[in-house]
Design a protein around this motif. Structure first.
Motif, PDB file in Angstrom:
ATOM      1  N   MET A   1       0.840  -1.174   0.000  1.00 49.18           N
ATOM      2  CA  MET A   1       0.000   0.000   0.000  1.00 49.18           C
ATOM      3  C   MET A   1       0.886   1.239   0.000  1.00 49.18           C
ATOM      4  SD  MET A   1      -2.784   1.205   2.883  1.00 49.18           S
ATOM      5  CE  MET A   1      -3.916  -0.092   2.441  1.00 49.18           C
ATOM      6  N   LYS A   2       0.445   2.248  -0.719  1.00 57.51           N
ATOM      7  CA  LYS A   2       1.193   3.508  -0.761  1.00 57.51           C
ATOM      8  C   LYS A   2       0.666   4.456   0.318  1.00 57.51           C
ATOM      9  CE  LYS A   2       2.489   3.100  -5.524  1.00 57.51           C
ATOM     10  NZ  LYS A   2       1.742   2.621  -6.656  1.00 57.51           N
ATOM     11  N   PHE A   3       1.602   5.249   0.854  1.00 59.39           N
ATOM     12  CA  PHE A   3       1.279   6.219   1.895  1.00 59.39           C
ATOM     13  C   PHE A   3       1.874   7.569   1.537  1.00 59.39           C
ATOM     14  CE2 PHE A   3       1.090   2.142   3.967  1.00 59.39           C
ATOM     15  CZ  PHE A   3       0.006   2.245   4.821  1.00 59.39           C
ATOM     16  N   ILE A   4       1.089   8.624   1.762  1.00 59.86           N
ATOM     17  CA  ILE A   4       1.569  10.002   1.626  1.00 59.86           C
ATOM     18  C   ILE A   4       2.058  10.452   2.996  1.00 59.86           C
ATOM     19  CG2 ILE A   4       0.934  12.404   1.184  1.00 59.86           C
ATOM     20  CD1 ILE A   4      -1.326  11.306  -0.604  1.00 59.86           C
ATOM     21  N   PHE A   5       3.263  10.992   3.017  1.00 62.94           N
ATOM     22  CA  PHE A   5       3.830  11.596   4.218  1.00 62.94           C
ATOM     23  C   PHE A   5       3.893  13.096   3.953  1.00 62.94           C
ATOM     24  CE2 PHE A   5       5.286   7.309   3.880  1.00 62.94           C
ATOM     25  CZ  PHE A   5       5.339   6.822   5.167  1.00 62.94           C
ATOM     26  N   SER A   6       3.064  13.841   4.645  1.00 65.85           N
ATOM     27  CA  SER A   6       3.033  15.296   4.512  1.00 65.85           C
ATOM     28  C   SER A   6       3.593  15.889   5.797  1.00 65.85           C
ATOM     29  CB  SER A   6       1.598  15.765   4.275  1.00 65.85           C
ATOM     30  OG  SER A   6       1.558  17.164   4.154  1.00 65.85           O
ATOM     31  N   CYS A   7       4.750  16.536   5.675  1.00 64.36           N
ATOM     32  CA  CYS A   7       5.477  17.036   6.842  1.00 64.36           C
ATOM     33  C   CYS A   7       5.639  18.552   6.746  1.00 64.36           C
ATOM     34  CB  CYS A   7       6.857  16.384   6.914  1.00 64.36           C
ATOM     35  SG  CYS A   7       6.827  14.584   6.740  1.00 64.36           S
ATOM     36  N   VAL A   8       5.315  19.243   7.821  1.00 60.67           N
ATOM     37  CA  VAL A   8       5.421  20.698   7.878  1.00 60.67           C
ATOM     38  C   VAL A   8       6.537  21.059   8.855  1.00 60.67           C
ATOM     39  CG1 VAL A   8       4.216  22.849   8.423  1.00 60.67           C
ATOM     40  CG2 VAL A   8       2.959  20.923   7.397  1.00 60.67           C
ATOM     41  N   THR A  50       9.885  24.371   3.179  1.00 64.54           N
ATOM     42  CA  THR A  50       8.920  24.535   4.268  1.00 64.54           C
ATOM     43  C   THR A  50       8.426  23.210   4.844  1.00 64.54           C
ATOM     44  OG1 THR A  50       7.097  24.599   2.688  1.00 64.54           O
ATOM     45  CG2 THR A  50       8.099  26.719   3.292  1.00 64.54           C
ATOM     46  N   GLY A  51       8.829  22.114   4.240  1.00 60.06           N
ATOM     47  CA  GLY A  51       8.370  20.806   4.684  1.00 60.06           C
ATOM     48  C   GLY A  51       8.797  19.738   3.697  1.00 60.06           C
ATOM     49  N   SER A  52       8.161  18.593   3.790  1.00 61.42           N
ATOM     50  CA  SER A  52       8.481  17.469   2.915  1.00 61.42           C
ATOM     51  C   SER A  52       7.198  16.784   2.480  1.00 61.42           C
ATOM     52  CB  SER A  52       9.348  16.439   3.645  1.00 61.42           C
ATOM     53  OG  SER A  52      10.570  16.992   4.053  1.00 61.42           O
ATOM     54  N   LEU A  53       7.217  16.272   1.252  1.00 61.67           N
ATOM     55  CA  LEU A  53       6.133  15.440   0.759  1.00 61.67           C
ATOM     56  C   LEU A  53       6.767  14.183   0.184  1.00 61.67           C
ATOM     57  CD1 LEU A  53       3.017  15.266   0.083  1.00 61.67           C
ATOM     58  CD2 LEU A  53       3.768  15.703  -2.238  1.00 61.67           C
ATOM     59  N   LEU A  54       6.350  13.045   0.693  1.00 63.50           N
ATOM     60  CA  LEU A  54       6.877  11.770   0.228  1.00 63.50           C
ATOM     61  C   LEU A  54       5.710  10.828  -0.014  1.00 63.50           C
ATOM     62  CD1 LEU A  54       8.578  12.664   3.074  1.00 63.50           C
ATOM     63  CD2 LEU A  54      10.157  11.103   2.006  1.00 63.50           C
ATOM     64  N   ILE A  55       5.843   9.988  -1.011  1.00 65.01           N
ATOM     65  CA  ILE A  55       4.924   8.877  -1.209  1.00 65.01           C
ATOM     66  C   ILE A  55       5.790   7.631  -1.281  1.00 65.01           C
ATOM     67  CG2 ILE A  55       3.143   7.814  -2.632  1.00 65.01           C
ATOM     68  CD1 ILE A  55       2.396  10.604  -3.641  1.00 65.01           C
ATOM     69  N   LEU A  56       5.552   6.730  -0.341  1.00 65.04           N
ATOM     70  CA  LEU A  56       6.302   5.481  -0.264  1.00 65.04           C
ATOM     71  C   LEU A  56       5.337   4.318  -0.130  1.00 65.04           C
ATOM     72  CD1 LEU A  56       8.282   7.731   1.223  1.00 65.04           C
ATOM     73  CD2 LEU A  56       9.623   5.696   1.610  1.00 65.04           C
ATOM     74  N   GLU A  57       5.823   3.138  -0.485  1.00 64.21           N
ATOM     75  CA  GLU A  57       5.021   1.925  -0.395  1.00 64.21           C
ATOM     76  C   GLU A  57       5.493   1.084   0.789  1.00 64.21           C
ATOM     77  OE1 GLU A  57       3.283  -1.357  -3.520  1.00 64.21           O
ATOM     78  OE2 GLU A  57       4.418   0.361  -4.224  1.00 64.21           O
ATOM     79  N   PHE A  58       4.538   0.718   1.644  1.00 65.28           N
ATOM     80  CA  PHE A  58       4.811  -0.144   2.791  1.00 65.28           C
ATOM     81  C   PHE A  58       3.726  -1.203   2.889  1.00 65.28           C
ATOM     82  CE2 PHE A  58       7.153   3.684   4.017  1.00 65.28           C
ATOM     83  CZ  PHE A  58       8.355   3.131   4.399  1.00 65.28           C
ATOM     84  N   ASP A  59       4.013  -2.268   3.610  1.00 66.12           N
ATOM     85  CA  ASP A  59       3.043  -3.348   3.772  1.00 66.12           C
ATOM     86  C   ASP A  59       1.821  -2.920   4.566  1.00 66.12           C
ATOM     87  OD1 ASP A  59       4.673  -5.073   2.334  1.00 66.12           O
ATOM     88  OD2 ASP A  59       5.634  -5.883   4.127  1.00 66.12           O
ATOM     89  N   PRO A  86      -2.993   6.821   3.841  1.00 66.85           N
ATOM     90  CA  PRO A  86      -2.981   5.806   2.788  1.00 66.85           C
ATOM     91  C   PRO A  86      -3.438   6.431   1.464  1.00 66.85           C
ATOM     92  CG  PRO A  86      -4.134   4.994   4.723  1.00 66.85           C
ATOM     93  CD  PRO A  86      -3.900   6.461   4.930  1.00 66.85           C
ATOM     94  N   TRP A  87      -2.862   5.946   0.369  1.00 62.86           N
ATOM     95  CA  TRP A  87      -3.130   6.566  -0.929  1.00 62.86           C
ATOM     96  C   TRP A  87      -3.206   5.503  -2.002  1.00 62.86           C
ATOM     97  CZ3 TRP A  87       0.410   7.500  -5.223  1.00 62.86           C
ATOM     98  CH2 TRP A  87      -0.072   8.415  -6.165  1.00 62.86           C
ATOM     99  N   LYS A  88      -4.141   5.682  -2.926  1.00 60.77           N
ATOM    100  CA  LYS A  88      -4.282   4.772  -4.057  1.00 60.77           C
ATOM    101  C   LYS A  88      -3.926   5.522  -5.336  1.00 60.77           C
ATOM    102  CE  LYS A  88      -7.568   1.983  -6.618  1.00 60.77           C
ATOM    103  NZ  LYS A  88      -8.964   1.556  -6.734  1.00 60.77           N
ATOM    104  N   GLN A  89      -2.932   5.038  -6.029  1.00 61.91           N
ATOM    105  CA  GLN A  89      -2.536   5.648  -7.294  1.00 61.91           C
ATOM    106  C   GLN A  89      -3.486   5.183  -8.394  1.00 61.91           C
ATOM    107  OE1 GLN A  89       1.576   5.165  -8.342  1.00 61.91           O
ATOM    108  NE2 GLN A  89       1.278   5.992 -10.378  1.00 61.91           N
TER     109      GLN A  89
END
Length: 93
Positions: A1-8, A50-59, A86-89
């Motif tokens: 499953m993909k996850f968005i990490f939105s960090c400020v 100003t922050g970070s945006l990541l999309i990674l896949e984890f179990d 959680p994010w669906k591409q």
């Protein structure tokens, strides 16, 4: 499953970001097989980070949370807020 990490980032913490950037990038390097996209968010000037945006896949969400908790930026106290969603591409296929 993909996850968005939105960090400020916390206000006035650019020095913390700069000091910990090499360790952060080294940490991300250990997960390159899971990275969909990753990069800093920018201020209105188009340059200041100003922050970070990541999309990674984890179990699962537990693995995603563990990844976020061990990020050198998080450990250094850079972030004011971290949201993991959680994010669906859909596109591109």
């Amino acid at each position: 499953m993909k996850f968005i990490f939105s960090c400020v980032d916390k206000k006035d913490h650019a020095h913390i970001r700069a000091e910990n950037r090499p360790a952060h990038l080294e940490y991300l390097g250990k997960f390159m097989d899971r990275v969909v996209v990753a990069g800093p968010t920018l201020g209105a000037d188009g340059e200041s980070m100003t922050g970070s945006l990541l999309i990674l896949e984890f179990d699962d969400a537990i693995a995603a949370q563990e990844f976020a908790e061990n990020d050198p930026y998080k450990l250094a106290g850079l972030f004011e807020q971290v949201t993991i969603t959680p994010w669906k591409q859909v596109l591109p296929k």
